[in-house]
Design an enzyme around this catalytic site. Structure first.
Site, PDB file in Angstrom:
ATOM      1  N   ALA A  20       0.834  -1.208   0.000  1.00  0.00           N
ATOM      2  CA  ALA A  20       0.000   0.000   0.000  1.00  0.00           C
ATOM      3  C   ALA A  20       0.864   1.251   0.000  1.00  0.00           C
ATOM      4  O   ALA A  20       0.355   2.362  -0.092  1.00  0.00           O
ATOM      5  CB  ALA A  20      -0.903   0.006   1.230  1.00  0.00           C
ATOM      6  N   LYS A  43       3.972  -0.082  -4.105  1.00  0.00           N
ATOM      7  CA  LYS A  43       3.040   0.179  -5.207  1.00  0.00           C
ATOM      8  C   LYS A  43       3.808   0.270  -6.536  1.00  0.00           C
ATOM      9  O   LYS A  43       3.357  -0.257  -7.560  1.00  0.00           O
ATOM     10  CB  LYS A  43       2.257   1.482  -4.948  1.00  0.00           C
ATOM     11  CG  LYS A  43       1.234   1.734  -6.018  1.00  0.00           C
ATOM     12  CD  LYS A  43       0.472   3.029  -5.845  1.00  0.00           C
ATOM     13  CE  LYS A  43      -0.492   3.199  -7.030  1.00  0.00           C
ATOM     14  NZ  LYS A  43      -1.146   4.498  -7.033  1.00  0.00           N
ATOM     15  N   ASP A  51      -0.710  -8.096   9.337  1.00  0.00           N
ATOM     16  CA  ASP A  51       0.494  -7.618  10.019  1.00  0.00           C
ATOM     17  C   ASP A  51       1.584  -8.670   9.793  1.00  0.00           C
ATOM     18  O   ASP A  51       1.517  -9.768  10.366  1.00  0.00           O
ATOM     19  CB  ASP A  51       0.193  -7.455  11.519  1.00  0.00           C
ATOM     20  CG  ASP A  51       1.423  -7.009  12.297  1.00  0.00           C
ATOM     21  OD1 ASP A  51       2.525  -6.963  11.716  1.00  0.00           O
ATOM     22  OD2 ASP A  51       1.265  -6.716  13.501  1.00  0.00           O
ATOM     23  N   TYR A 101      17.248   1.063  12.583  1.00  0.00           N
ATOM     24  CA  TYR A 101      16.953   1.039  11.140  1.00  0.00           C
ATOM     25  C   TYR A 101      18.194   0.544  10.388  1.00  0.00           C
ATOM     26  O   TYR A 101      18.115  -0.379   9.574  1.00  0.00           O
ATOM     27  CB  TYR A 101      16.554   2.436  10.654  1.00  0.00           C
ATOM     28  CG  TYR A 101      16.144   2.446   9.193  1.00  0.00           C
ATOM     29  CD1 TYR A 101      14.881   2.030   8.798  1.00  0.00           C
ATOM     30  CD2 TYR A 101      17.027   2.853   8.191  1.00  0.00           C
ATOM     31  CE1 TYR A 101      14.496   2.014   7.459  1.00  0.00           C
ATOM     32  CE2 TYR A 101      16.652   2.843   6.857  1.00  0.00           C
ATOM     33  CZ  TYR A 101      15.385   2.420   6.497  1.00  0.00           C
ATOM     34  OH  TYR A 101      15.020   2.405   5.165  1.00  0.00           O
TER      35      TYR A 101
END
Ligand SMILES: NC(=O)C1=CN([C@@H]2O[C@H](COP(=O)(O)OP(=O)(O)OC[C@H]3O[C@@H](n4cnc5c(N)ncnc54)[C@H](O)[C@@H]3O)[C@@H](O)[C@H]2O)C=CC1
Ligand SMILES: CC/C=C\C[C@H](O)/C=C/C=C\C=C\C=C\C(=O)[C@@H](O)C/C=C\CCC(=O)O
Length: 260
Positions: A14, A19, A64, A154
């Site tokens: 999404a 996408k 999830d 990250y």
């Protein structure tokens, strides 16, 4: 792999890069793409892509991916609906700054643990025994090599994805499974992720000669990783300076009898 007629599952579908990856596969005439995302925005994105690329089928599966059983449900859904899975892209990701402890732990879980789940499930569903072979693309980042300041988890998660992908993609494993596994490491790309960290856009604007890339450009690299049968355990960097390039694999320089 020829994309035409193939079935793909993309996590984080999404979002910005997910996408764009889906659109690249659909332009190359994939039979079906399933967007797997925790955000219900995926429903509209799937509808949008379905209208743009008939007769390919585009589905949204709400899930999830940090929950292994729920994630497995997405694989079962695609397998049942289309009879096979050929392409898996573990793309869902997030970033949190170091002072946000719970966000940083979640970052490790989503960006690394869930990529392990998706890689294992991809192998289970696509290997020569249960499937017809396939390809897995794990989305890492340039942060695996050049850390983003203030985002330890990250950076660590993305370095982990590179190491995980290299392990899953060793040629001996490919010979057994028929599943290629590659990592994609983009530099800064124009997606909603850039707005989740305050001051990030200002920091990028100060980097010399460093335009933010379009998701469509990164998707060109993604498509090469899917199509090029030579690439297994490969790590691809996509940067505005050097374009799309494969990071040289040290293993090739070693004595062929070595297992390392
Ligand atoms: N935008 C950038 O500059 C770069 C992004 N990346 C990586 O690309 C990947 C895609 O990110 P973007 O498209 O940029 O960001 P994005 O924020 O637009 O997309 C991330 C997607 O993951 C989904 N997601 C989040 N948690 C989830 C969960 N638990 N289960 C399922 N889906 C979940 C979100 O709903 C969203 O649709 C990430 O792994 C990111 O780290 C890598 C390099 C650069
Ligand atoms: C909130 C999260 C934001 C962004 C996510 C993204 O994944 C983070 C990226 C972090 C670091 C990116 C570094 C990018 C560097 C470049 O694109 C170029 O400067 C690299 C080009 C050449 C490097 C020299 C070399 O090693 O050859």
């Amino acid at each position: 792999m020829k994309i035409s007629g193939k079935v793909a599952l993309i996590t984080g579908g999404a979002g910005g890069l997910g996408k764009a990856f889906a659109a690249a596969l659909l332009r190359a005439k994939a039979k079906a793409v399933c967007l797997v995302d925790i955000s219900s925005r995926g429903k509209e994105v799937a509808e949008d892509l379905r209208l743009q690329y008939p007769p390919s089928q585009v589905d949204f599966y709400h899930c999830d991916v940090m929950n292994y059983d729920l994630f497995k449900g997405a694989f079962d859904f695609v397998q049942k609906r289309f009879g096979a899975i050929d392409i898996v892209c573990n793309n869902a990701g997030m970033a949190a700054s170091d002072h946000n402890v719970s966000g940083s732990i979640r970052t490790l879980r989503l960006n690394l643990e869930a990529v392990y789940f998706g890689t294992k499930l991809g192998m289970d569903y696509m290997d020569k025994e249960s499937g017809r072979g396939g390809v897995i693309i794990n989305v890492a980042s340039m942060a695996a090599f050049l850390p983003l300041m203030g985002s330890m988890c990250y950076n660590a998660s993305k370095a982990g994805v590179v190491a995980l992908t290299k392990s899953a993609g060793v040629p001996e494993q490919y010979e057994m499974t028929g599943v290629r596994v590659n990592a994609l490491c983009p530099s800064f790309t124009e997606t909603p992720l850039l707005d989740t960290s305050s001051g990030l856009r200002e920091m990028i604007a100060q980097l010399p000669n460093h335009p933010i890339m379009s998701p469509e450009y990164v998707a060109e690299g993604f498509q090469q990783l899917v199509e090029n049968e030579e690439l297994c355990g490969a790590v691809m960097r996509v940067t505005p300076q050097k374009g799309i390039e494969i990071v040289p694999n040290r293993r090739k320089d070693r004595n062929s009898s070595s297992k390392l």
